[in-house]
Write a protein that holds these residues in place. Sequence first.
Motif, PDB file in Angstrom:
ATOM      1  N   CYS A  96       0.854  -1.178   0.000  1.00 27.39           N
ATOM      2  CA  CYS A  96       0.000   0.000   0.000  1.00 27.39           C
ATOM      3  C   CYS A  96       0.894   1.233   0.000  1.00 27.39           C
ATOM      4  N   ALA A  97       0.375   2.293  -0.570  1.00 29.24           N
ATOM      5  CA  ALA A  97       1.123   3.535  -0.705  1.00 29.24           C
ATOM      6  C   ALA A  97       0.190   4.699  -0.428  1.00 29.24           C
ATOM      7  N   ALA A  98       0.752   5.801   0.036  1.00 31.08           N
ATOM      8  CA  ALA A  98      -0.052   6.956   0.406  1.00 31.08           C
ATOM      9  C   ALA A  98       0.586   8.242  -0.103  1.00 31.08           C
ATOM     10  N   THR A  99      -0.265   9.200  -0.391  1.00 34.24           N
ATOM     11  CA  THR A  99       0.202  10.529  -0.745  1.00 34.24           C
ATOM     12  C   THR A  99      -0.782  11.553  -0.230  1.00 34.24           C
ATOM     13  N   TYR A 100      -0.260  12.724   0.159  1.00 28.98           N
ATOM     14  CA  TYR A 100      -1.108  13.770   0.734  1.00 28.98           C
ATOM     15  C   TYR A 100      -1.812  14.501  -0.399  1.00 28.98           C
ATOM     16  N   SER A 101      -2.862  13.889  -0.867  1.00 31.65           N
ATOM     17  CA  SER A 101      -3.625  14.395  -1.993  1.00 31.65           C
ATOM     18  C   SER A 101      -4.968  13.703  -1.991  1.00 31.65           C
ATOM     19  N   ASP A 102      -5.937  14.331  -2.657  1.00 36.25           N
ATOM     20  CA  ASP A 102      -7.251  13.698  -2.698  1.00 36.25           C
ATOM     21  C   ASP A 102      -7.250  12.448  -3.559  1.00 36.25           C
ATOM     22  N   TYR A 103      -6.495  12.487  -4.659  1.00 34.47           N
ATOM     23  CA  TYR A 103      -6.491  11.355  -5.594  1.00 34.47           C
ATOM     24  C   TYR A 103      -5.138  11.283  -6.268  1.00 34.47           C
ATOM     25  N   ALA A 104      -4.625  10.072  -6.460  1.00 34.30           N
ATOM     26  CA  ALA A 104      -3.295   9.938  -7.036  1.00 34.30           C
ATOM     27  C   ALA A 104      -3.222   8.945  -8.184  1.00 34.30           C
ATOM     28  N   GLY A 105      -4.249   8.173  -8.419  1.00 33.84           N
ATOM     29  CA  GLY A 105      -4.232   7.230  -9.524  1.00 33.84           C
ATOM     30  C   GLY A 105      -3.344   6.036  -9.267  1.00 33.84           C
ATOM     31  N   LEU A 106      -2.946   5.382 -10.350  1.00 31.83           N
ATOM     32  CA  LEU A 106      -2.177   4.143 -10.252  1.00 31.83           C
ATOM     33  C   LEU A 106      -0.723   4.336 -10.675  1.00 31.83           C
ATOM     34  N   HIS A 107      -0.253   5.557 -10.602  1.00 29.61           N
ATOM     35  CA  HIS A 107       1.137   5.823 -10.979  1.00 29.61           C
ATOM     36  C   HIS A 107       2.042   5.728  -9.761  1.00 29.61           C
ATOM     37  N   ILE A 108       3.038   4.892  -9.846  1.00 29.71           N
ATOM     38  CA  ILE A 108       3.927   4.671  -8.710  1.00 29.71           C
ATOM     39  C   ILE A 108       4.557   5.972  -8.241  1.00 29.71           C
ATOM     40  N   GLY A 109       4.958   6.805  -9.156  1.00 24.08           N
ATOM     41  CA  GLY A 109       5.645   8.045  -8.825  1.00 24.08           C
ATOM     42  C   GLY A 109       4.798   9.068  -8.105  1.00 24.08           C
ATOM     43  N   SER A 110       3.497   8.842  -8.026  1.00 15.07           N
ATOM     44  CA  SER A 110       2.596   9.790  -7.377  1.00 15.07           C
ATOM     45  C   SER A 110       2.549   9.626  -5.871  1.00 15.07           C
ATOM     46  N   TYR A 111       3.154   8.575  -5.364  1.00 13.59           N
ATOM     47  CA  TYR A 111       3.027   8.229  -3.944  1.00 13.59           C
ATOM     48  C   TYR A 111       4.319   8.469  -3.187  1.00 13.59           C
ATOM     49  N   ASP A 112       4.158   8.932  -1.954  1.00 10.79           N
ATOM     50  CA  ASP A 112       5.305   9.317  -1.147  1.00 10.79           C
ATOM     51  C   ASP A 112       5.665   8.305  -0.071  1.00 10.79           C
ATOM     52  N   TYR A 113       4.689   7.597   0.434  1.00 14.98           N
ATOM     53  CA  TYR A 113       4.917   6.649   1.524  1.00 14.98           C
ATOM     54  C   TYR A 113       4.560   5.250   1.055  1.00 14.98           C
ATOM     55  N   TRP A 114       5.386   4.307   1.447  1.00 18.66           N
ATOM     56  CA  TRP A 114       5.190   2.919   1.038  1.00 18.66           C
ATOM     57  C   TRP A 114       5.347   1.993   2.241  1.00 18.66           C
ATOM     58  N   GLY A 115       4.536   0.942   2.236  1.00 11.88           N
ATOM     59  CA  GLY A 115       4.704  -0.091   3.244  1.00 11.88           C
ATOM     60  C   GLY A 115       5.771  -1.092   2.814  1.00 11.88           C
ATOM     61  N   GLN A 116       6.009  -2.069   3.679  1.00 16.30           N
ATOM     62  CA  GLN A 116       7.015  -3.092   3.409  1.00 16.30           C
ATOM     63  C   GLN A 116       6.469  -4.222   2.555  1.00 16.30           C
ATOM     64  N   GLY A 117       5.164  -4.305   2.423  1.00 14.76           N
ATOM     65  CA  GLY A 117       4.569  -5.316   1.568  1.00 14.76           C
ATOM     66  C   GLY A 117       4.121  -6.552   2.330  1.00 14.76           C
ATOM     67  N   THR A 118       3.150  -7.240   1.749  1.00 18.71           N
ATOM     68  CA  THR A 118       2.665  -8.496   2.297  1.00 18.71           C
ATOM     69  C   THR A 118       2.537  -9.492   1.143  1.00 18.71           C
ATOM     70  N   GLN A 119       2.992 -10.702   1.375  1.00 22.03           N
ATOM     71  CA  GLN A 119       3.020 -11.710   0.321  1.00 22.03           C
ATOM     72  C   GLN A 119       1.646 -12.346   0.136  1.00 22.03           C
ATOM     73  N   VAL A 120       1.223 -12.411  -1.110  1.00 21.21           N
ATOM     74  CA  VAL A 120       0.006 -13.129  -1.480  1.00 21.21           C
ATOM     75  C   VAL A 120       0.413 -14.222  -2.456  1.00 21.21           C
ATOM     76  N   THR A 121       0.094 -15.456  -2.108  1.00 19.85           N
ATOM     77  CA  THR A 121       0.415 -16.590  -2.964  1.00 19.85           C
ATOM     78  C   THR A 121      -0.862 -17.353  -3.270  1.00 19.85           C
ATOM     79  N   VAL A 122      -1.149 -17.501  -4.554  1.00 19.94           N
ATOM     80  CA  VAL A 122      -2.342 -18.216  -4.989  1.00 19.94           C
ATOM     81  C   VAL A 122      -1.875 -19.497  -5.670  1.00 19.94           C
ATOM     82  N   SER A 123      -2.134 -20.600  -5.015  1.00 25.14           N
ATOM     83  CA  SER A 123      -1.635 -21.882  -5.509  1.00 25.14           C
ATOM     84  C   SER A 123      -2.446 -23.020  -4.927  1.00 25.14           C
ATOM     85  N   SER A 124      -2.579 -24.073  -5.716  1.00 27.40           N
ATOM     86  CA  SER A 124      -3.258 -25.272  -5.221  1.00 27.40           C
ATOM     87  C   SER A 124      -2.246 -26.246  -4.626  1.00 27.40           C
TER      88      SER A 124
END
Length: 124
Positions: A96-124
């Motif tokens: 997840c990423a955050a920026t001090y703005s009402d809307y930022a879209g899906l552009h990576i460069g628009s965001y200022d803060y980032w989390g460390q991430g969480t792994q999602v694995t889809v497998s049988s």
Amino acid sequence: QSQLVESGGGLVQPGGSLRLSCTASGFNLDYYAIGWFRQAPGKEREGVSCITTGGDNTNYADSVKGRFTISRDHAKKTVYLQMNSLKPEDTAVYYCAATYSDYAGLHIGSYDYWGQGTQVTVSS
């Protein structure tokens, strides 16, 4: 120190569901537009979904439309990504990423803060 924390990842079978959560420490998430991104092994990070500060406008990558839903709970200061009908190709680290703005879209460069991430694995 301002930081974002993701949770809710894990291993799930194809067709299953997971709900990711994003919370913040050091700043009030209510005033920030939030985006969810993912990065699969060997691939570039890509935008998945985003939401405005008020939660009234959302956007999704074509690959997840109709399966993923982004939402936010101001009382809990949390943003969620509900993922249904998961496919093996959804396997990735989700950020997840955050920026001090009402809307930022899906552009990576628009965001200022980032989390460390969480792994999602889809497998049988």
